[in-house]
Enzyme design. Structure first.
Site, short mmCIF file in Angstrom:
data_model
loop_
_atom_site.label_atom_id
_atom_site.label_comp_id
_atom_site.label_asym_id
_atom_site.label_seq_id
_atom_site.Cartn_x
_atom_site.Cartn_y
_atom_site.Cartn_z
N HIS A 261 42.69 43.86 29.42
CA HIS A 261 43.09 43.46 30.79
C HIS A 261 42.85 41.98 31.07
CE1 HIS A 261 38.78 44.00 31.62
NE2 HIS A 261 38.95 43.39 32.78
N LYS A 265 42.60 35.52 30.12
CA LYS A 265 41.48 34.58 30.25
C LYS A 265 41.39 33.62 29.07
CE LYS A 265 38.18 36.58 33.41
NZ LYS A 265 36.87 37.25 33.55
N HIS A 314 45.57 44.34 37.41
CA HIS A 314 44.16 44.70 37.62
C HIS A 314 43.49 43.94 38.75
CE1 HIS A 314 43.06 41.29 34.88
NE2 HIS A 314 41.88 41.33 35.47
N ASP A 343 37.17 47.89 36.83
CA ASP A 343 36.85 46.46 36.68
C ASP A 343 35.77 46.05 37.69
OD1 ASP A 343 37.16 43.81 35.70
OD2 ASP A 343 38.59 43.33 37.28
FE LIG Z 1 40.19 39.90 35.42
#
Ligand SMILES: [Fe+2]
Ligand SMILES: [Fe+2]
Ligand SMILES: [Fe+2]
Length: 418
Positions: A261, A265, A314, A343
């Site tokens: 997810h 990043k 998400h 999350d």
């Molecule tokens: Fe995230």
């Protein structure tokens, strides 16, 4: 779930290339070049496949190393990042040859041939040569005008750093009009040489999980704040998927979505991921981009549609305050709502270097408030609260396991350096 191996590797390879603009498609390029070299050198289909896959992820270790060994710069210690990549890939199904080649991708030809002159050794030589070529190609200039100079540099290294046969093949390709044009759109040309084999190699659910797990570590290891986060989200989300009666396949798909997810990043600079104080507005805007990038990078891959949808949403929130699209209510799928709750729950309960995780009672109170405000889905939150103790234990166990693996990984690397 059925995903073609080459498609999933394309996702992971492109994701690695997000880490630095300076890398400019480096993994995808090296995969492409290595496949061309392997084809010309007449390697059998199975080894060509290994060479292509190894080229596509050869520097994965360099990206994971940042947190494991703070002092290490990207290419300063070539041997260590190559070994790091090998350690990461060691447990991937069907990757024995791939991980070996990654581990030796910087070993000079004249050293490696003393140890292994077989096809694995040649595979590692090919990655080395393809890497040599690609790091010398400037991104702002047409490649074609640079090939002659790069070929001349390669020739000077032939017989020492580089395998002379690889250098010869590169010179042949350069001399042939258009033979390397694929470098301009490498992703779409990746699999021509190893084609037949790669077209047919599909992964089922469990193999996808096993291949994505080390990449979740690459994502997580970039910041010591969240070094086991994705693994935690994966088990929590999978358990919630079971609780809403998703099918077994959907539950495992949810696990994969948890692992990947935060793949976006990889595009967020380390200085923002690791900033010890609160983010400025502009930095926060960059950080938020990761959700959109996760969705984009996982998009258009047959078999990963649900992973893409769930992971890409998400950070959406039921009341429309989320991002990247500000979706509301019914526009957010049930699977995405599950990932959102998993999350948030994992983020607030996991220990981080600058604070301890929330105790279960405090976490429950926070989740309840978010459910009451219709930020998170009240039914999913309710399911989570019902199984809070078990879930929290499962999360802790998994994150401890990931921490142990991280310790083994960085410990193994420290030993290498002494
Ligand atoms: Fe995230
Ligand atoms: Fe490398
Ligand atoms: Fe490289």
């Amino acid at each position: 779930m059925q995903v073609r191996l080459i498609d999933l590797m394309g996702v992971l390879s492109r994701a690695l290339d997000l880490v630095s603009r300076m890398l400019g498609n480096h993994h995808v390029h090296v995969g492409f070049l290595a496949a061309r070299f392997a084809g010309r050198l007449g390697m059998d289909a199975a080894t060509q496949r290994d060479v292509l896959l190894a080229g596509m992820v050869h520097d994965a270790g360099a990206i994971a190393l940042h947190t494991a060994l703070e002092s290490l710069a990207f290419e300063r210690d070539l041997y260590t990042h190559a070994r790091a990549g090998q350690l990461l890939l060691d447990n991937c199904p069907g990757f024995e040859g791939v991980s070996w080649m990654v581990g030796e991708h910087h070993t000079p030809w004249d050293v490696l041939r003393e140890r292994d002159s077989g096809s694995l050794g040649l595979g590692a030589n090919i990655i080395n040569a393809a890497d040599f070529v690609d790091v010398r190609l400037r991104r702002h200039k047409p490649y074609a005008v640079q090939f002659a100079d790069v070929a001349a540099s390669a020739k000077r290294e032939a017989g020492r750093l580089l395998n002379p046969d690889c250098v010869e093949v590169f010179r042949e390709l350069v001399a042939e009009h258009g033979a390397l044009d694929g470098l301009y759109a490498p992703a779409s040309h990746l699999y021509t040489d190893a084609e037949e084999r790669m077209e047919q190699e599909y992964l089922g659910c469990e193999d996808v999980v096993r291949l994505c797990s080390p990449f979740a570590q690459v994502i997580d290891f970039r910041s010591r704040f969240t070094a086991t986060h994705s693994r935690g989200v994966a088990v929590v989300a999978e358990d919630l998927a079971r609780a809403v009666d998703f099918s077994l396949t959907e539950q495992r798909t949810m696990h994969v979505a948890g692992l990947l997810h935060d793949i976006g990043k990889l595009a967020v600079p380390g200085s923002i991921l690791e900033k010890p104080s609160a983010l400025e507005d502009a930095e926060f805007a960059v950080m938020r981009e990761h959700a959109r990038i996760s969705g984009e990078i996982l998009g258009n891959v047959a078999g990963l549609e649900l992973v893409c949808q769930w992971a890409g949403q998400h950070h959406e929130r039921l009341d429309g305050t989320g991002y990247p699209f500000g979706l509301r209510g019914e526009a957010i799928s049930l699977g995405a709502r599950i990932i959102q709750v998993a999350d948030v729950f994992t983020a607030i309960t996991e220990d981080r270097p600058y604070r301890e995780g929330m105790r279960p009672e405090a976490a429950a109170a926070l989740l309840r408030r978010q459910a009451d405000a219709r930020v998170l889905d009240p039914e999913i939150v309710c399911l989570l609260l019902e199984r809070m103790d078990d879930l929290n234990c499962a999360r802790e166990r998994e994150q401890q396991k990931a921490r142990d693996e991280f310790e083994r990984f960085s410990g193994g690397l420290r030993n290498l350096r002494h």
